[in-house]
Design a protein around this motif. Structure first.
Motif, PDB file in Angstrom:
ATOM      1  N   SER A 111     103.613 156.383  56.586  1.00  0.00           N
ATOM      2  CA  SER A 111     103.142 157.768  56.709  1.00  0.00           C
ATOM      3  C   SER A 111     102.723 158.331  55.358  1.00  0.00           C
ATOM      4  CB  SER A 111     104.237 158.640  57.323  1.00  0.00           C
ATOM      5  OG  SER A 111     105.435 158.541  56.574  1.00  0.00           O
TER       6      SER A 111
ATOM      7  N   SER B  85      99.562 150.776  58.735  1.00  0.00           N
ATOM      8  CA  SER B  85     100.164 151.009  60.049  1.00  0.00           C
ATOM      9  C   SER B  85     101.033 152.266  60.022  1.00  0.00           C
ATOM     10  CB  SER B  85     100.975 149.785  60.478  1.00  0.00           C
ATOM     11  OG  SER B  85     102.021 149.530  59.558  1.00  0.00           O
ATOM     12  N   LYS B  86     101.549 152.639  61.181  1.00  0.00           N
ATOM     13  CA  LYS B  86     102.113 153.978  61.384  1.00  0.00           C
ATOM     14  C   LYS B  86     103.323 154.304  60.513  1.00  0.00           C
ATOM     15  CE  LYS B  86     104.753 152.340  65.396  1.00  0.00           C
ATOM     16  NZ  LYS B  86     104.999 152.521  66.841  1.00  0.00           N
ATOM     17  N   SER B  87     104.161 153.314  60.173  1.00  0.00           N
ATOM     18  CA  SER B  87     105.351 153.613  59.365  1.00  0.00           C
ATOM     19  C   SER B  87     105.004 154.017  57.941  1.00  0.00           C
ATOM     20  CB  SER B  87     106.297 152.410  59.331  1.00  0.00           C
ATOM     21  OG  SER B  87     106.961 152.279  60.561  1.00  0.00           O
TER      22      SER B  87
ATOM     23  N   CYS C 286      99.791 145.675  58.551  1.00  0.00           N
ATOM     24  CA  CYS C 286     100.927 146.083  59.371  1.00  0.00           C
ATOM     25  C   CYS C 286     102.231 145.887  58.601  1.00  0.00           C
ATOM     26  CB  CYS C 286     100.944 145.260  60.654  1.00  0.00           C
ATOM     27  SG  CYS C 286     102.106 145.868  61.886  1.00  0.00           S
TER      28      CYS C 286
ATOM     29  N   SER D 222      93.032 155.904  56.379  1.00  0.00           N
ATOM     30  CA  SER D 222      94.420 155.985  55.897  1.00  0.00           C
ATOM     31  C   SER D 222      94.386 156.539  54.481  1.00  0.00           C
ATOM     32  CB  SER D 222      95.140 154.635  56.010  1.00  0.00           C
ATOM     33  OG  SER D 222      94.540 153.628  55.221  1.00  0.00           O
TER      34      SER D 222
ATOM     35  N   ASP E 196     105.394 146.644  62.632  1.00  0.00           N
ATOM     36  CA  ASP E 196     105.303 148.086  62.865  1.00  0.00           C
ATOM     37  C   ASP E 196     104.594 148.433  64.170  1.00  0.00           C
ATOM     38  OD1 ASP E 196     105.721 150.722  62.192  1.00  0.00           O
ATOM     39  OD2 ASP E 196     103.992 150.858  60.864  1.00  0.00           O
ATOM     40  N   TYR E 197     103.723 147.548  64.640  1.00  0.00           N
ATOM     41  CA  TYR E 197     103.067 147.736  65.932  1.00  0.00           C
ATOM     42  C   TYR E 197     103.593 146.701  66.924  1.00  0.00           C
ATOM     43  CZ  TYR E 197      99.318 150.513  63.656  1.00  0.00           C
ATOM     44  OH  TYR E 197      98.592 151.460  62.964  1.00  0.00           O
TER      45      TYR E 197
ATOM     46  N   LYS F 224      98.628 155.938  63.598  1.00  0.00           N
ATOM     47  CA  LYS F 224      99.332 155.788  64.865  1.00  0.00           C
ATOM     48  C   LYS F 224      98.432 155.017  65.824  1.00  0.00           C
ATOM     49  CE  LYS F 224     102.194 159.898  64.290  1.00  0.00           C
ATOM     50  NZ  LYS F 224     102.598 161.221  64.832  1.00  0.00           N
ATOM     51  N   GLU F 225      99.035 154.535  66.906  1.00  0.00           N
ATOM     52  CA  GLU F 225      98.311 153.638  67.806  1.00  0.00           C
ATOM     53  C   GLU F 225      96.980 154.220  68.275  1.00  0.00           C
ATOM     54  OE1 GLU F 225     102.630 152.363  68.177  1.00  0.00           O
ATOM     55  OE2 GLU F 225     101.508 154.240  67.913  1.00  0.00           O
ATOM     56  N   GLU F 226      96.990 155.484  68.671  1.00  0.00           N
ATOM     57  CA  GLU F 226      95.754 156.063  69.205  1.00  0.00           C
ATOM     58  C   GLU F 226      94.649 156.125  68.145  1.00  0.00           C
ATOM     59  OE1 GLU F 226      98.758 159.554  68.728  1.00  0.00           O
ATOM     60  OE2 GLU F 226      98.783 157.422  69.285  1.00  0.00           O
ATOM     61  N   SER F 227      95.047 156.374  66.886  1.00  0.00           N
ATOM     62  CA  SER F 227      94.055 156.400  65.807  1.00  0.00           C
ATOM     63  C   SER F 227      93.522 154.999  65.527  1.00  0.00           C
ATOM     64  CB  SER F 227      94.672 156.989  64.534  1.00  0.00           C
ATOM     65  OG  SER F 227      95.020 158.343  64.723  1.00  0.00           O
TER      66      SER F 227
END
Length: 518
Positions: free
Chosen positions: A340, A336-338, A372, A309, A381-382, A346-349
């Motif tokens: 940015s 977590s993804k938000s 998160c 990150s 966020d997840y 993101k989930e896959e990462s």
């Protein structure tokens, strides 16, 4: 202590990038300079010992030449030339919350070159080139800046003290005041010196290029005020105790002219009270002085970031650095993804990172995890289906930090996957005030859900403060001391978290960092 040359190079390169952006230089070159500044700041090696800078990833011939000039002369001629175009007072504006470089470019264009000029203009009328909300935010930022102007972080004070010790190695200076108490923010660096018979305070002040103020000598170091109290040896205990302690602490003590602080506490019927606890009334410790937590009690760090990150170093680097600390367990908790803006995964990462960690074999236990985000409505966020796949969850608020956030936090704490509530006031010392929280309600929920409260060791956060940590522990809530490190060097932030825990009167039984079992 941060490497002084690395810090100097990094600051000069950062200022060069800002100056170039201000006058509209090539954005790609500016980006390269910023990356180099970050690389130098986070380097684990002193640039005193490096000769070929181009061997360092991200540093090409042009920047290597700049670094060599800074190392040789302490300056950068290119920046000196730009400084002739930009008034020195202009850079004070960068300390005001709400003023990013984009806003500063607008002020520069409108020839508003100083803090005083901005304050005079913006408190008369809204500035037309800012929106109404921007004007309001900047006015709030100016008021906040006015309240802390001239103050600086404890970590800077500690670095200054170490530098003074190195420079004046023949003088036995000892720390006192807020520096010794580990206050989060300082107005000056307070020291104390035991003088010999026949001591001449005027001559001593001259040797420091300072001035005499009563029984103190004042001088400046790196732009910060240094105050040195002078004491005779047979009165040192009294002088050290009274210069270290707050008024609240001293009001309940009778001081005696003796050599040691221990004697004074004993004459008052107390055991010795460590400096960090001298922000409280000594009556609290009449029956028992806690055996305060020490850095040696720490064997895990459960909140850190990597270059997956917005961290600087790799997972393997952070593991290696943690092994060097003697830790038995860590958690990798990238954003977590938000988030940015911070390279949030993101989930896959995140799943890729989990797989990477699970398939490695290190000399300490490495937990998969996430920091998160707690979203505006209190959800995480997840989804739970994602969170159940990681070992450790630090839940934190990073956006929309105004007002009372109690209900948002309480809703988040209902999530069954949270282990720690992270930097839970959202404050940034000298930059951003924290949001409001109804702490008794939050303590009750943390206890009910068996969730720990973080003491974040980042020197700009130190979140939560000693008072909140103290009340949390009294409520039965466990504290989790973490670095929130974004590089190997920042793993040293654990010392700052320990300082904060000591100010709260915590021993090892109150924290997760020694024998916590998952």
């Amino acid at each position: 202590m941060a490497d002084s040359l690395n810090l100097k190079i990094s600051k000069i390169l950062s200022r060069l990038a800002d100056s170039k952006e201000l006058i509209g230089s090539n954005p790609f070159k500016i980006s390269a300079i910023r990356k180099a500044s970050n690389t130098v700041a986070n380097s684990n090696d002193s640039f005193h010992l490096i000769d070929d800078y181009q061997k360092i990833p991200g540093i090409g011939p042009s920047i290597a030449k700049k670094i060599a000039e800074i190392k040789l002369t302490g300056r950068l001629s290119e920046l000196d030339e730009l400084d002739e175009k930009i008034p020195a007072a202009f850079w004070e504006l960068s300390k005001i919350r709400g003023l990013g470089l984009g806003s500063m470019k607008k002020l520069f264009k409108e020839k508003i070159f100083s803090y005083e000029s901005l304050k005079e203009n913006i408190f008369k009328n809204d500035l037309a080139f800012f929106s109404k909300s921007q004007n309001e935010n900047i006015r709030r930022g100016i008021k906040l800046y006015a309240s802390y102007k001239g103050k600086f972080l404890l970590s800077e004070g500690q670095d200054i003290f170490e530098a003074i010790q190195n420079k004046y190695h023949h003088i036995d200076f000892r720390e006192t005041g807020g520096l010794r108490r580990c206050d989060e923010v300082l107005e000056c660096v307070e020291l104390i010196y035991i003088c010999d018979p026949g001591f001449n305070i005027g001559n001593f002040a001259s040797s420091l290029k300072g001035r005499v103020q009563g029984e103190q000598i004042e001088f400046s170091y790196n732009g910060r005020s240094i105050k040195v109290s002078i004491s005779k040896k047979n009165e040192f205990g009294k002088r050290w105790l009274e210069t270290t302690s707050t008024k609240k602490h001293l009001d309940s003590l009778k001081l005696y002219k003796v050599e040691s602080e221990e004697e004074i506490y004993d004459l008052n019927g107390y055991s010795y009270i460590p400096p960090e606890l001298r922000i409280w009334n000594p009556c609290e410790f009449k029956k028992n002085v806690p055996e305060l937590l020490s850095i040696d009690d720490i064997n895990l760090d459960m909140h850190m970031h990597t270059n997956w990150s917005d961290g600087f170093d790799s997972i393997d680097d952070m593991v290696s650095g943690s092994c060097a600390k003697g830790y038995s367990r860590i958690a990798i908790t990238d954003h977590s993804k938000s988030a940015s803006y911070a390279g949030g995964l993101k989930e896959e990462s995140l799943f890729d990172q989990v797989s990477y960690i699970k398939n490695k074999n290190w000399d300490l236990e490495v937990l998969t995890g996430t920091e998160c985000d707690i979203l505006n409505d209190g959800s995480l966020d997840y989804d739970d289906s994602v969170l159940e796949k990681v070992d450790w969850v630090v839940a934190s608020i990073h956006q929309n930090l105004n007002g009372d956030q109690t209900e948002r936090i309480l809703k988040a704490l209902e999530n069954p996957h949270i282990n720690v509530l992270g930097h839970s006031t959202g404050r940034k010392l000298l930059t951003r005030e924290g949001y409001d929280v109804d702490w008794p309600k939050v303590f009750s929920k943390l206890l009910e859900r068996n969730i720990a409260l973080e003491i974040n060791g980042n020197p700009e956060r130190l979140d939560v403060d000693a008072s909140i940590a103290k009340n949390a522990s009294k409520s039965g809530v466990k504290l989790s001391l973490n670095t929130d490190a974004h590089s190997i060097k920042q793993l040293d932030f654990m010392k700052m978290a320990v300082n904060q825990a000591r100010r709260a009167g915590l021993d090892s039984s109150f924290v997760l960092n020694s024998d916590y079992q998952i």
